[in-house]
Design an enzyme around this catalytic site. Structure first.
Site, mmCIF file in Angstrom:
data_model
loop_
_atom_site.group_PDB
_atom_site.id
_atom_site.type_symbol
_atom_site.label_atom_id
_atom_site.label_comp_id
_atom_site.label_asym_id
_atom_site.label_seq_id
_atom_site.Cartn_x
_atom_site.Cartn_y
_atom_site.Cartn_z
ATOM 1 N N TYR A 14 14.182 49.043 -96.591
ATOM 2 C CA TYR A 14 14.519 48.260 -97.685
ATOM 3 C C TYR A 14 15.995 47.526 -97.660
ATOM 4 O O TYR A 14 16.768 47.954 -98.616
ATOM 5 C CB TYR A 14 14.261 49.044 -99.011
ATOM 6 N N TYR A 142 2.519 53.630 -105.999
ATOM 7 C CA TYR A 142 3.259 53.204 -104.906
ATOM 8 C C TYR A 142 2.392 53.675 -103.780
ATOM 9 O O TYR A 142 1.771 54.929 -103.550
ATOM 10 C CB TYR A 142 4.523 53.813 -104.489
ATOM 11 N N ASP A 243 -4.757 58.967 -103.625
ATOM 12 C CA ASP A 243 -3.472 58.966 -102.565
ATOM 13 C C ASP A 243 -2.579 60.171 -102.885
ATOM 14 O O ASP A 243 -1.713 60.188 -103.763
ATOM 15 C CB ASP A 243 -2.880 57.716 -102.747
ATOM 16 N N LYS A 272 3.001 62.518 -95.043
ATOM 17 C CA LYS A 272 4.140 62.901 -95.425
ATOM 18 C C LYS A 272 4.526 64.296 -95.037
ATOM 19 O O LYS A 272 4.561 64.508 -93.620
ATOM 20 C CB LYS A 272 4.419 62.574 -96.808
HETATM 21 C C1 LIG Z 1 5.155 57.303 -98.762
HETATM 22 C C2 LIG Z 1 3.981 56.972 -99.552
HETATM 23 C C3 LIG Z 1 2.844 56.196 -98.870
HETATM 24 C C4 LIG Z 1 3.135 55.417 -97.652
HETATM 25 O O1 LIG Z 1 3.342 56.186 -96.472
HETATM 26 P P1 LIG Z 1 4.312 55.497 -95.208
HETATM 27 O O2 LIG Z 1 4.179 56.900 -94.109
HETATM 28 O O3 LIG Z 1 5.814 55.311 -95.520
HETATM 29 O O4 LIG Z 1 3.639 54.481 -94.761
HETATM 30 C C5 LIG Z 1 1.791 55.937 -99.494
HETATM 31 N N1 LIG Z 1 1.667 56.511 -100.629
HETATM 32 C C6 LIG Z 1 2.330 57.250 -101.202
HETATM 33 C C7 LIG Z 1 1.992 57.887 -102.544
HETATM 34 C C8 LIG Z 1 3.560 57.592 -100.696
HETATM 35 O O5 LIG Z 1 4.419 58.443 -101.307
#
Ligand SMILES: *Cc1c(COP(=O)(O)O)cnc(C)c1O
Length: 419
Positions: A14, A142, A243, A272
Protein backbone atom coordinates in the site's frame (compact mmCIF):
# COMPACT_ATOMS: atom_id res chain seq x y z
CA UNK A 1 21.74 -2.32 3.72
CA UNK A 2 21.07 -0.41 0.49
CA UNK A 3 17.93 1.32 1.74
CA UNK A 4 18.24 3.91 -1.02
CA UNK A 5 17.61 1.15 -3.55
CA UNK A 6 14.67 -0.01 -1.47
CA UNK A 7 13.17 3.48 -1.43
CA UNK A 8 13.71 4.04 -5.14
CA UNK A 9 12.71 0.66 -6.59
CA UNK A 10 10.81 -1.59 -4.20
CA UNK A 11 7.12 -1.31 -3.62
CA UNK A 12 6.00 -2.01 -0.06
CA UNK A 13 2.38 -2.84 0.85
CA UNK A 14 0.00 0.00 0.00
CA UNK A 15 2.65 2.56 -1.01
CA UNK A 16 3.55 4.77 -3.95
CA UNK A 17 7.10 4.90 -5.27
CA UNK A 18 6.60 8.63 -5.77
CA UNK A 19 6.19 9.15 -2.00
CA UNK A 20 8.33 6.54 -0.29
CA UNK A 21 7.39 5.92 3.35
CA UNK A 22 9.89 5.09 6.04
CA UNK A 23 10.98 1.44 6.21
CA UNK A 24 13.03 -0.09 9.03
CA UNK A 25 15.76 -2.55 7.99
CA UNK A 26 15.55 -5.88 9.85
CA UNK A 27 18.54 -8.25 10.01
CA UNK A 28 17.00 -11.12 11.92
CA UNK A 29 14.19 -12.05 14.26
CA UNK A 30 14.09 -14.27 17.33
CA UNK A 31 11.15 -15.14 19.60
CA UNK A 32 8.97 -12.04 19.79
CA UNK A 33 11.82 -9.71 18.75
CA UNK A 34 12.74 -8.07 15.46
CA UNK A 35 16.47 -7.21 15.34
CA UNK A 36 16.98 -3.98 13.39
CA UNK A 37 20.19 -3.32 11.45
CA UNK A 38 21.00 -0.41 13.74
CA UNK A 39 21.14 -2.77 16.72
CA UNK A 40 17.77 -1.94 18.20
CA UNK A 41 15.37 -4.71 19.21
CA UNK A 42 11.62 -4.35 18.76
CA UNK A 43 8.85 -6.46 20.23
CA UNK A 44 6.66 -7.40 17.28
CA UNK A 45 3.20 -6.48 18.56
CA UNK A 46 1.76 -7.28 15.10
CA UNK A 47 2.97 -10.90 14.81
CA UNK A 48 3.87 -9.84 11.24
CA UNK A 49 0.20 -9.23 10.41
CA UNK A 50 -1.39 -12.01 12.52
CA UNK A 51 0.96 -14.77 11.32
CA UNK A 52 3.81 -15.37 13.70
CA UNK A 53 1.93 -16.98 16.60
CA UNK A 54 4.88 -19.02 17.96
CA UNK A 55 7.48 -16.27 17.52
CA UNK A 56 10.38 -16.10 15.07
CA UNK A 57 13.22 -18.50 14.44
CA UNK A 58 11.48 -21.29 16.33
CA UNK A 59 13.69 -24.41 16.59
CA UNK A 60 10.81 -26.83 15.94
CA UNK A 61 9.58 -24.96 12.88
CA UNK A 62 13.12 -24.44 11.59
CA UNK A 63 13.75 -28.18 11.91
CA UNK A 64 10.56 -28.99 9.98
CA UNK A 65 11.66 -26.73 7.11
CA UNK A 66 15.20 -28.12 7.03
CA UNK A 67 13.97 -31.74 7.10
CA UNK A 68 11.61 -31.08 4.20
CA UNK A 69 14.22 -29.02 2.33
CA UNK A 70 16.55 -32.01 2.34
CA UNK A 71 13.83 -34.19 0.80
CA UNK A 72 12.34 -31.77 -1.73
CA UNK A 73 11.37 -28.14 -1.53
CA UNK A 74 8.80 -28.37 -4.27
CA UNK A 75 7.12 -30.65 -6.77
CA UNK A 76 4.07 -29.88 -8.86
CA UNK A 77 0.75 -31.01 -7.33
CA UNK A 78 -0.77 -31.73 -10.73
CA UNK A 79 -0.74 -35.53 -10.86
CA UNK A 80 1.76 -35.89 -7.99
CA UNK A 81 1.19 -35.95 -4.24
CA UNK A 82 3.32 -36.00 -1.10
CA UNK A 83 3.32 -36.68 2.62
CA UNK A 84 3.39 -33.01 3.83
CA UNK A 85 0.16 -32.24 1.93
CA UNK A 86 -1.53 -35.42 3.15
CA UNK A 87 -0.46 -34.84 6.75
CA UNK A 88 -1.57 -31.21 6.75
CA UNK A 89 -4.87 -32.08 5.07
CA UNK A 90 -5.57 -34.72 7.75
CA UNK A 91 -4.72 -32.26 10.53
CA UNK A 92 -6.95 -29.52 9.13
CA UNK A 93 -9.91 -31.90 8.84
CA UNK A 94 -9.25 -33.23 12.34
CA UNK A 95 -9.22 -29.82 14.06
CA UNK A 96 -12.19 -28.31 12.22
CA UNK A 97 -15.82 -29.47 12.32
CA UNK A 98 -16.34 -33.04 11.15
CA UNK A 99 -18.65 -31.87 8.36
CA UNK A 100 -15.72 -30.09 6.69
CA UNK A 101 -14.31 -32.83 4.54
CA UNK A 102 -12.30 -31.54 1.55
CA UNK A 103 -9.23 -29.30 1.27
CA UNK A 104 -7.91 -27.07 -1.52
CA UNK A 105 -4.41 -25.66 -0.89
CA UNK A 106 -3.70 -22.22 -2.36
CA UNK A 107 -0.86 -19.72 -2.12
CA UNK A 108 -2.21 -16.79 -0.14
CA UNK A 109 -5.26 -15.52 1.66
CA UNK A 110 -6.51 -13.54 -1.32
CA UNK A 111 -6.24 -16.58 -3.55
CA UNK A 112 -8.10 -18.68 -0.96
CA UNK A 113 -10.94 -16.16 -1.15
CA UNK A 114 -10.91 -16.31 -4.96
CA UNK A 115 -11.01 -20.11 -4.78
CA UNK A 116 -13.86 -20.09 -2.25
CA UNK A 117 -15.91 -17.70 -4.41
CA UNK A 118 -15.21 -19.73 -7.55
CA UNK A 119 -16.11 -23.00 -5.82
CA UNK A 120 -19.38 -21.55 -4.53
CA UNK A 121 -20.22 -20.23 -8.00
CA UNK A 122 -19.35 -23.47 -9.79
CA UNK A 123 -21.35 -25.45 -7.22
CA UNK A 124 -24.43 -23.28 -7.88
CA UNK A 125 -24.09 -23.42 -11.67
CA UNK A 126 -23.77 -27.21 -11.61
CA UNK A 127 -26.94 -27.44 -9.49
CA UNK A 128 -28.73 -25.55 -12.28
CA UNK A 129 -29.11 -22.41 -10.13
CA UNK A 130 -28.31 -20.26 -13.13
CA UNK A 131 -29.87 -17.04 -11.80
CA UNK A 132 -27.21 -16.83 -9.11
CA UNK A 133 -24.53 -14.30 -9.97
CA UNK A 134 -23.49 -12.29 -6.91
CA UNK A 135 -22.42 -12.45 -3.28
CA UNK A 136 -23.89 -10.93 -0.12
CA UNK A 137 -21.55 -9.52 2.51
CA UNK A 138 -21.18 -7.02 5.35
CA UNK A 139 -19.49 -3.65 5.06
CA UNK A 140 -16.18 -3.21 6.97
CA UNK A 141 -15.02 -6.57 5.61
CA UNK A 142 -11.54 -7.28 4.31
CA UNK A 143 -10.88 -10.30 2.10
CA UNK A 144 -7.72 -9.50 0.15
CA UNK A 145 -6.42 -7.48 -2.75
CA UNK A 146 -7.14 -9.52 -5.89
CA UNK A 147 -10.20 -8.66 -8.00
CA UNK A 148 -12.67 -11.17 -6.62
CA UNK A 149 -11.57 -10.59 -3.03
CA UNK A 150 -11.48 -6.81 -3.52
CA UNK A 151 -15.06 -6.86 -4.81
CA UNK A 152 -16.33 -8.09 -1.42
CA UNK A 153 -14.13 -5.77 0.71
CA UNK A 154 -15.72 -2.74 2.34
CA UNK A 155 -16.83 -0.45 -0.50
CA UNK A 156 -15.57 2.70 1.27
CA UNK A 157 -12.37 1.73 3.12
CA UNK A 158 -11.54 -0.80 0.40
CA UNK A 159 -10.37 -0.09 -3.14
CA UNK A 160 -13.74 0.03 -4.88
CA UNK A 161 -13.51 3.67 -5.81
CA UNK A 162 -10.29 3.14 -7.77
CA UNK A 163 -11.43 0.06 -9.66
CA UNK A 164 -15.20 0.34 -9.69
CA UNK A 165 -15.39 -0.07 -13.46
CA UNK A 166 -13.69 -3.43 -13.20
CA UNK A 167 -15.42 -4.82 -10.13
CA UNK A 168 -18.39 -7.11 -10.07
CA UNK A 169 -21.32 -5.65 -8.10
CA UNK A 170 -22.25 -7.48 -4.92
CA UNK A 171 -24.73 -6.73 -2.16
CA UNK A 172 -23.47 -5.04 1.03
CA UNK A 173 -25.34 -4.69 4.29
CA UNK A 174 -24.29 -2.68 7.31
CA UNK A 175 -21.42 -4.18 9.34
CA UNK A 176 -22.43 -6.13 12.47
CA UNK A 177 -23.24 -3.60 15.20
CA UNK A 178 -23.91 -5.86 18.16
CA UNK A 179 -20.68 -6.11 20.18
CA UNK A 180 -19.19 -9.47 21.16
CA UNK A 181 -20.80 -9.60 24.59
CA UNK A 182 -23.74 -7.29 23.94
CA UNK A 183 -27.29 -8.62 24.21
CA UNK A 184 -28.70 -9.71 20.86
CA UNK A 185 -31.69 -7.94 19.32
CA UNK A 186 -33.34 -9.10 16.14
CA UNK A 187 -33.15 -5.60 14.62
CA UNK A 188 -29.40 -6.09 14.16
CA UNK A 189 -30.11 -8.52 11.38
CA UNK A 190 -33.09 -6.75 9.78
CA UNK A 191 -31.22 -5.38 6.77
CA UNK A 192 -29.42 -8.66 6.14
CA UNK A 193 -32.65 -10.61 6.39
CA UNK A 194 -34.43 -8.26 4.02
CA UNK A 195 -31.67 -8.61 1.42
CA UNK A 196 -31.56 -12.38 1.59
CA UNK A 197 -35.35 -12.69 1.47
CA UNK A 198 -35.55 -10.37 -1.55
CA UNK A 199 -32.49 -11.50 -3.48
CA UNK A 200 -31.69 -15.10 -2.49
CA UNK A 201 -32.38 -16.33 -5.99
CA UNK A 202 -29.48 -14.25 -7.28
CA UNK A 203 -27.11 -14.83 -4.34
CA UNK A 204 -24.39 -17.49 -4.71
CA UNK A 205 -23.11 -17.23 -1.15
CA UNK A 206 -22.78 -15.03 1.89
CA UNK A 207 -19.13 -14.30 2.67
CA UNK A 208 -17.75 -12.64 5.79
CA UNK A 209 -15.21 -12.81 8.62
CA UNK A 210 -16.72 -14.50 11.69
CA UNK A 211 -16.55 -12.63 15.05
CA UNK A 212 -13.67 -10.29 14.12
CA UNK A 213 -13.63 -8.08 11.05
CA UNK A 214 -9.92 -7.41 10.56
CA UNK A 215 -8.30 -4.88 8.25
CA UNK A 216 -11.69 -3.47 7.20
CA UNK A 217 -12.37 -1.97 10.63
CA UNK A 218 -11.24 -4.24 13.51
CA UNK A 219 -14.86 -4.77 14.51
CA UNK A 220 -15.74 -7.48 17.08
CA UNK A 221 -19.31 -8.75 17.07
CA UNK A 222 -21.77 -11.15 18.61
CA UNK A 223 -21.70 -14.89 17.84
CA UNK A 224 -25.49 -14.59 17.46
CA UNK A 225 -24.90 -13.16 13.96
CA UNK A 226 -23.30 -16.41 12.87
CA UNK A 227 -26.24 -18.45 14.13
CA UNK A 228 -28.80 -16.15 12.54
CA UNK A 229 -26.97 -15.95 9.22
CA UNK A 230 -26.48 -19.73 9.13
CA UNK A 231 -30.19 -20.35 9.65
CA UNK A 232 -31.18 -17.78 6.98
CA UNK A 233 -28.68 -19.29 4.53
CA UNK A 234 -30.18 -22.74 5.19
CA UNK A 235 -33.72 -21.48 4.79
CA UNK A 236 -33.03 -19.69 1.50
CA UNK A 237 -30.54 -22.18 0.06
CA UNK A 238 -27.56 -19.83 -0.04
CA UNK A 239 -24.01 -21.08 0.64
CA UNK A 240 -22.07 -19.67 3.59
CA UNK A 241 -18.34 -18.84 3.37
CA UNK A 242 -16.34 -17.89 6.47
CA UNK A 243 -13.06 -16.06 5.92
CA UNK A 244 -10.97 -17.10 8.95
CA UNK A 245 -7.67 -16.05 7.38
CA UNK A 246 -7.03 -13.64 10.26
CA UNK A 247 -9.01 -15.31 13.05
CA UNK A 248 -7.96 -18.95 12.58
CA UNK A 249 -5.58 -20.87 14.85
CA UNK A 250 -6.48 -19.50 18.26
CA UNK A 251 -6.32 -15.73 17.87
CA UNK A 252 -9.83 -15.03 19.22
CA UNK A 253 -9.62 -17.51 22.10
CA UNK A 254 -11.14 -20.41 20.14
CA UNK A 255 -9.15 -22.44 17.66
CA UNK A 256 -11.50 -21.05 14.98
CA UNK A 257 -13.77 -18.06 15.49
CA UNK A 258 -16.85 -19.92 14.18
CA UNK A 259 -16.56 -22.12 17.30
CA UNK A 260 -17.77 -19.18 19.42
CA UNK A 261 -21.17 -19.83 17.85
CA UNK A 262 -21.16 -23.56 17.15
CA UNK A 263 -22.16 -23.05 13.53
CA UNK A 264 -20.24 -24.39 10.56
CA UNK A 265 -19.79 -22.71 7.17
CA UNK A 266 -20.09 -24.58 3.86
CA UNK A 267 -16.68 -23.20 2.90
CA UNK A 268 -13.88 -22.08 5.24
CA UNK A 269 -10.82 -20.01 4.21
CA UNK A 270 -7.61 -20.29 6.25
CA UNK A 271 -4.25 -18.55 5.80
CA UNK A 272 -1.95 -16.14 7.65
CA UNK A 273 -0.90 -18.09 10.82
CA UNK A 274 -1.43 -21.45 9.07
CA UNK A 275 2.35 -21.81 8.67
CA UNK A 276 3.20 -20.05 11.94
CA UNK A 277 4.31 -17.10 9.82
CA UNK A 278 7.04 -19.00 8.00
CA UNK A 279 5.72 -19.08 4.45
CA UNK A 280 2.77 -18.16 2.36
CA UNK A 281 0.10 -20.85 2.23
CA UNK A 282 -3.67 -20.92 2.48
CA UNK A 283 -6.34 -23.59 2.54
CA UNK A 284 -10.00 -23.72 1.55
CA UNK A 285 -12.03 -26.36 3.36
CA UNK A 286 -15.48 -27.40 2.20
CA UNK A 287 -18.32 -29.56 3.31
CA UNK A 288 -18.84 -32.80 1.35
CA UNK A 289 -21.98 -31.33 -0.21
CA UNK A 290 -19.93 -28.64 -1.96
CA UNK A 291 -17.17 -31.01 -3.06
CA UNK A 292 -19.69 -33.54 -4.36
CA UNK A 293 -21.74 -30.82 -6.04
CA UNK A 294 -18.80 -29.85 -8.25
CA UNK A 295 -18.95 -32.79 -10.63
CA UNK A 296 -16.80 -31.35 -13.39
CA UNK A 297 -13.18 -30.29 -12.88
CA UNK A 298 -12.75 -27.35 -10.51
CA UNK A 299 -10.72 -25.04 -12.72
CA UNK A 300 -8.07 -23.73 -10.38
CA UNK A 301 -4.52 -25.03 -9.86
CA UNK A 302 -1.75 -22.74 -8.67
CA UNK A 303 1.80 -23.58 -9.80
CA UNK A 304 2.95 -23.80 -6.19
CA UNK A 305 -0.19 -25.58 -4.95
CA UNK A 306 0.49 -27.51 -1.72
CA UNK A 307 4.16 -26.50 -1.71
CA UNK A 308 5.86 -29.22 0.40
CA UNK A 309 8.00 -26.79 2.43
CA UNK A 310 4.96 -24.69 3.32
CA UNK A 311 2.83 -27.78 4.11
CA UNK A 312 5.58 -29.29 6.28
CA UNK A 313 6.02 -26.14 8.35
CA UNK A 314 2.23 -25.69 8.61
CA UNK A 315 1.86 -29.23 9.93
CA UNK A 316 4.63 -28.58 12.46
CA UNK A 317 3.06 -25.26 13.47
CA UNK A 318 -0.34 -26.87 14.10
CA UNK A 319 1.28 -29.66 16.13
CA UNK A 320 3.18 -27.06 18.16
CA UNK A 321 0.00 -25.07 18.77
CA UNK A 322 -2.04 -28.09 19.88
CA UNK A 323 0.74 -29.32 22.17
CA UNK A 324 1.10 -25.88 23.75
CA UNK A 325 -1.19 -24.45 26.38
CA UNK A 326 -2.40 -21.96 23.75
CA UNK A 327 -5.89 -21.40 25.09
CA UNK A 328 -4.66 -20.38 28.54
CA UNK A 329 -1.96 -18.22 26.98
CA UNK A 330 -4.49 -16.40 24.80
CA UNK A 331 -6.88 -15.97 27.74
CA UNK A 332 -4.04 -14.61 29.88
CA UNK A 333 -3.10 -12.16 27.12
CA UNK A 334 -6.77 -11.11 26.85
CA UNK A 335 -7.08 -10.42 30.59
CA UNK A 336 -3.84 -8.47 30.68
CA UNK A 337 -4.66 -6.38 27.60
CA UNK A 338 -8.09 -5.55 29.04
CA UNK A 339 -6.65 -4.50 32.38
CA UNK A 340 -3.68 -2.52 31.10
CA UNK A 341 -5.29 -0.72 28.15
CA UNK A 342 -8.43 0.37 29.98
CA UNK A 343 -6.83 3.71 31.07
CA UNK A 344 -6.77 4.83 27.44
CA UNK A 345 -10.57 4.88 27.31
CA UNK A 346 -10.47 8.33 28.94
CA UNK A 347 -8.07 9.83 26.39
CA UNK A 348 -9.84 12.65 24.49
CA UNK A 349 -8.94 11.22 21.06
CA UNK A 350 -10.10 7.70 21.93
CA UNK A 351 -13.54 6.45 20.93
CA UNK A 352 -13.30 2.85 22.10
CA UNK A 353 -10.96 0.27 23.61
CA UNK A 354 -11.81 -3.38 22.92
CA UNK A 355 -10.09 -6.69 23.44
CA UNK A 356 -10.91 -10.21 22.27
CA UNK A 357 -8.50 -13.10 22.70
CA UNK A 358 -5.02 -11.92 21.75
CA UNK A 359 -6.30 -8.87 19.84
CA UNK A 360 -6.58 -5.35 21.28
CA UNK A 361 -7.95 -2.32 19.47
CA UNK A 362 -7.81 1.33 20.46
CA UNK A 363 -10.13 3.16 18.09
CA UNK A 364 -9.81 6.93 17.76
CA UNK A 365 -12.62 9.30 16.82
CA UNK A 366 -10.78 10.36 13.64
CA UNK A 367 -8.27 8.76 11.27
CA UNK A 368 -4.73 10.15 11.56
CA UNK A 369 -1.24 9.97 10.08
CA UNK A 370 0.51 7.43 12.28
CA UNK A 371 4.11 7.79 11.03
CA UNK A 372 5.35 9.89 13.99
CA UNK A 373 3.49 7.61 16.41
CA UNK A 374 5.09 4.55 14.84
CA UNK A 375 8.54 6.14 15.10
CA UNK A 376 7.98 6.98 18.77
CA UNK A 377 6.91 3.37 19.40
CA UNK A 378 10.04 2.11 17.62
CA UNK A 379 12.10 4.35 19.91
CA UNK A 380 10.40 2.60 22.83
CA UNK A 381 11.18 -0.82 21.33
CA UNK A 382 7.75 -1.83 20.01
CA UNK A 383 6.62 -2.51 16.46
CA UNK A 384 3.05 -1.48 15.58
CA UNK A 385 1.38 -0.56 12.32
CA UNK A 386 -1.83 1.39 12.97
CA UNK A 387 -4.04 2.55 10.10
CA UNK A 388 -6.91 5.01 9.65
CA UNK A 389 -8.34 5.53 13.17
CA UNK A 390 -7.22 2.10 14.37
CA UNK A 391 -4.35 1.36 16.72
CA UNK A 392 -4.24 -2.37 17.31
CA UNK A 393 -1.95 -5.12 18.55
CA UNK A 394 -2.01 -8.90 18.26
CA UNK A 395 1.20 -10.25 19.81
CA UNK A 396 2.67 -13.74 19.37
CA UNK A 397 1.07 -16.19 21.84
CA UNK A 398 4.47 -16.85 23.45
CA UNK A 399 4.75 -13.31 24.81
CA UNK A 400 5.58 -13.06 28.55
CA UNK A 401 3.53 -10.80 30.89
CA UNK A 402 6.39 -8.30 31.40
CA UNK A 403 6.89 -8.01 27.62
CA UNK A 404 3.17 -7.46 27.10
CA UNK A 405 3.24 -4.75 29.77
CA UNK A 406 6.04 -3.09 27.84
CA UNK A 407 3.72 -2.95 24.79
CA UNK A 408 0.71 -1.59 26.71
CA UNK A 409 2.76 0.98 28.64
CA UNK A 410 4.48 2.19 25.48
CA UNK A 411 1.09 2.53 23.77
CA UNK A 412 -0.35 4.50 26.67
CA UNK A 413 2.65 6.83 26.98
CA UNK A 414 2.82 7.45 23.22
CA UNK A 415 -0.93 8.07 23.04
CA UNK A 416 -0.65 10.58 25.87
CA UNK A 417 1.96 12.49 23.87
CA UNK A 418 -0.72 13.01 21.22
CA UNK A 419 -2.98 15.09 23.47
C1 LIG B 1 -5.01 -10.88 5.22
C2 LIG B 1 -6.38 -11.32 4.88
C3 LIG B 1 -6.72 -11.77 3.60
C4 LIG B 1 -5.74 -11.77 2.47
O1 LIG B 1 -4.65 -12.60 2.68
P1 LIG B 1 -3.28 -12.39 1.85
O2 LIG B 1 -2.45 -13.56 2.27
O3 LIG B 1 -2.74 -11.07 2.25
O4 LIG B 1 -3.65 -12.43 0.41
C5 LIG B 1 -8.02 -12.20 3.39
N1 LIG B 1 -8.95 -12.19 4.38
C6 LIG B 1 -8.66 -11.77 5.62
C7 LIG B 1 -9.70 -11.81 6.67
C8 LIG B 1 -7.37 -11.32 5.92
O5 LIG B 1 -7.09 -10.87 7.15
Amino acid sequence: MDTQFDQAHLWHPYTSLTKPTKTYPVDSAEGIYLNLSDGRQLIDAMSSWWCCIHGYNHPVLNAAVVKQLNQMSHVMFGGLTHQPAIELGKQLLAITDESLDAVFFADSGSVAVEVAMKMAAQYCFEQGLSKKHRFLTFSKGYHGDTFGAMSVCDPHTGMHHKFSKLLHQHIFVQAPECGFEQAWEQRYLAEFEQQIVEHHESIIAVIFEPIVQGAGGMNFYSPAYLQQVRSLCDRYDVLLIFDEIATGFGRTGKLFAYQHAAVVPDILCLGKSLTGGYMTLSAVLTQRKVADGIGTAFMHGPTFMANPLACAVAAASIRLLLESDWQNKVMRIERQLLKELEVNRHHPLVKDVRVLGAIAVIELHEPMDWSAFQEAMVDRGVWVRPFMQLLYVMPPFIIEPAELTHITQSLTITLNELK
